[in-house]
Motif scaffolding. Structure first.
Motif, short mmCIF file in Angstrom:
data_model
loop_
_atom_site.label_atom_id
_atom_site.label_comp_id
_atom_site.label_asym_id
_atom_site.label_seq_id
_atom_site.Cartn_x
_atom_site.Cartn_y
_atom_site.Cartn_z
N VAL A 118 0.84 -1.20 0.00
CA VAL A 118 0.00 0.00 0.00
C VAL A 118 0.87 1.25 0.00
N SER A 119 2.11 1.14 -0.49
CA SER A 119 2.99 2.29 -0.56
C SER A 119 2.50 3.26 -1.62
N GLY A 120 2.77 4.54 -1.39
CA GLY A 120 2.33 5.55 -2.34
C GLY A 120 0.86 5.90 -2.20
N ALA A 141 4.38 -0.01 3.04
CA ALA A 141 3.46 1.10 3.18
C ALA A 141 4.27 2.40 3.19
N GLY A 142 3.56 3.53 3.36
CA GLY A 142 4.23 4.81 3.39
C GLY A 142 4.46 5.38 2.00
N ASN A 143 4.85 6.63 1.96
CA ASN A 143 5.10 7.30 0.69
C ASN A 143 6.48 6.93 0.17
N ILE A 144 6.66 7.03 -1.14
CA ILE A 144 7.91 6.63 -1.77
C ILE A 144 8.61 7.84 -2.34
N PRO A 145 9.86 8.11 -1.96
CA PRO A 145 10.59 9.20 -2.59
C PRO A 145 10.64 9.01 -4.10
N LYS A 146 10.62 10.09 -4.85
CA LYS A 146 10.54 9.99 -6.31
C LYS A 146 11.67 9.16 -6.91
N LEU A 227 3.16 11.48 13.25
CA LEU A 227 3.23 10.67 12.04
C LEU A 227 3.53 11.56 10.84
N ASP A 228 4.07 10.98 9.79
CA ASP A 228 4.33 11.72 8.57
C ASP A 228 3.89 10.88 7.39
N MET A 229 3.99 11.46 6.19
CA MET A 229 3.51 10.79 4.99
C MET A 229 4.49 9.74 4.48
N TYR A 230 5.64 9.60 5.12
CA TYR A 230 6.63 8.63 4.66
C TYR A 230 6.50 7.29 5.36
N GLY A 231 5.71 7.24 6.42
CA GLY A 231 5.58 5.99 7.15
C GLY A 231 4.17 5.81 7.68
N VAL A 232 3.90 4.64 8.23
CA VAL A 232 2.59 4.35 8.79
C VAL A 232 2.74 3.92 10.24
N LYS A 233 1.64 4.04 10.98
CA LYS A 233 1.61 3.59 12.36
C LYS A 233 1.23 2.13 12.39
#
Length: 351
Positions: A118-120, A141-146, A227-233
């Motif tokens: 569920v990344s991105g 999970a979490g956001n992916i650097p470009k 929390l931030d958009m780069y990771g999940v709890k």
């Protein structure tokens, strides 16, 4: 045809005989009826490219094992409400589906699932029921650097669709508060809350109002928790997933629970963590030191302090570690890096 692979394109389709693997590409209203004619009772895998149109009758796909929605635009939370009915599902990818904010609790019904990506997405918190997925090998999970936005590692070949950017609707831009989550003070909170209230009152477009509702009601409370958009709890009990080989990116800023759970995952080969700070850094390194099979490690911290002074604790480097990625203000490399004998890849970003 020999492989029983059916496909539905913008202007054509083939659905003769038994269909075990189904690919759907940009299906519009004209081809909606074509899908209704396809026998879905034998389908084992579904791959969707382009825009989500909710044209599938999930009730017929009881034997589905692979559901690949990577890069699919327009997919919403309610579209996943029936996901728990696919009891034989082994692979689920929502990678790059930016309009997904939640995973339904019914996800816990997928006892056979091995890969969950569920990344991105916009998911910041995983449901408690994910701890029931005992066969899970890969959880991303979490956001992916470009510059890291390639397809799922060791799972599928890369494609242009995996790099699709989800642009804002019209001229709507969400304020970039997520990156400042570590430095989130009351001044920013007051300003952002007021901004959301005023904007929601003055916005007529339904889609725009929905986005601001998600941001102000869903993302903002999580940002305040560190929390931030780069990771999940991660939920309590994540340590019960004993077969996990890949885990990331998980936020450790919310407490020591995730770190105690982390020590139980002895089979981990790849790990990504964010939310590291001076308060938890020593415990983080102690937990990592117990993961003897770890081959790849990614550490991240947002904000001006970043990782400065966080990685200087005594740490016995892992003998099998080959890849180390560090994201965030570091200033000086920790001395233990020179002791990693098998390191083949070192990546430093914003350090």
């Amino acid at each position: 045809m020999e492989e029983n692979h059916g496909f539905v394109l913008e202007v054509s389709s083939n659905n003769e005989g038994i269909v075990r693997h189904l690919s759907i590409i940009n299906v519009g209203e004209t081809n909606k009826n074509v899908l209704k004619c396809v026998d879905l009772t034998h389908v084992r895998s579904v791959t969707i490219f382009g825009e989500w149109r909710a044209s599938l009758d999930f009730r017929k796909m009881r034997m589905l094992r692979i559901f690949d929605l990577e890069g699919t635009s327009g997919l919403k939370d309610h579209d996943l409400s029936q996901i728990g009915n696919f009891l034989h599902l082994r692979y689920l990818s929502l990678r790059g589906c930016a309009d997904i904010y939640y995973l339904p609790n019914s996800l816990g019904n997928l006892w056979d699932i091995q890969v969950l990506d569920v990344s991105g997405t916009s998911i910041i918190k995983l449901p408690k029921t994910i701890t029931k997925l005992k066969k899970l090998h890969y959880l991303r999970a979490g956001n992916i650097p470009k510059d890291d936005a390639t397809s799922s590692i060791e799972l599928k070949e890369s494609s242009d669709l995996s790099k699709m950017e989800h642009k804002p609707i019209d001229d709507l831009e969400i304020p970039d508060v997520e990156a400042k989550s570590v430095q989130f003070g009351m001044e920013v909170l007051d300003r952002t809350t007021s901004y959301c209230t005023i904007t929601m009152q003055n916005t007529d477009n339904v889609k725009k109002r929905d986005i601001f509702h998600k941001y102000c009601k869903v993302l903002l409370p999580n940002i305040l928790q560190g929390l931030d958009m780069y990771g999940v709890k991660a939920p309590k009990g994540i340590g019960q997933l004993n077969d996990l080989h890949t885990l990331g990116v998980f936020n450790v800023a919310t407490g020591k629970v995730i770190l105690r759970e982390l020590e139980k995952l002895k089979k981990l080969h790849k790990l990504g963590l964010t939310g590291i700070n001076k308060k938890n850094s020593q415990v983080v390194l102690s937990a990592i030191a117990n993961l003897a099979l770890l081959h790849s490690l990614s550490l991240r911290a947002e904000g001006e302090p970043g990782l400065q002074g966080c990685l200087d604790h005594t740490f016995a480097p892992l003998s099998k570690l080959q890849s180390l990625k560090i994201y965030g203000n570091l200033v000086t490399l920790p001395t233990w890096i020179t002791q990693i004998q098998n390191l083949t890849k070192l990546k430093l970003r914003s350090t």
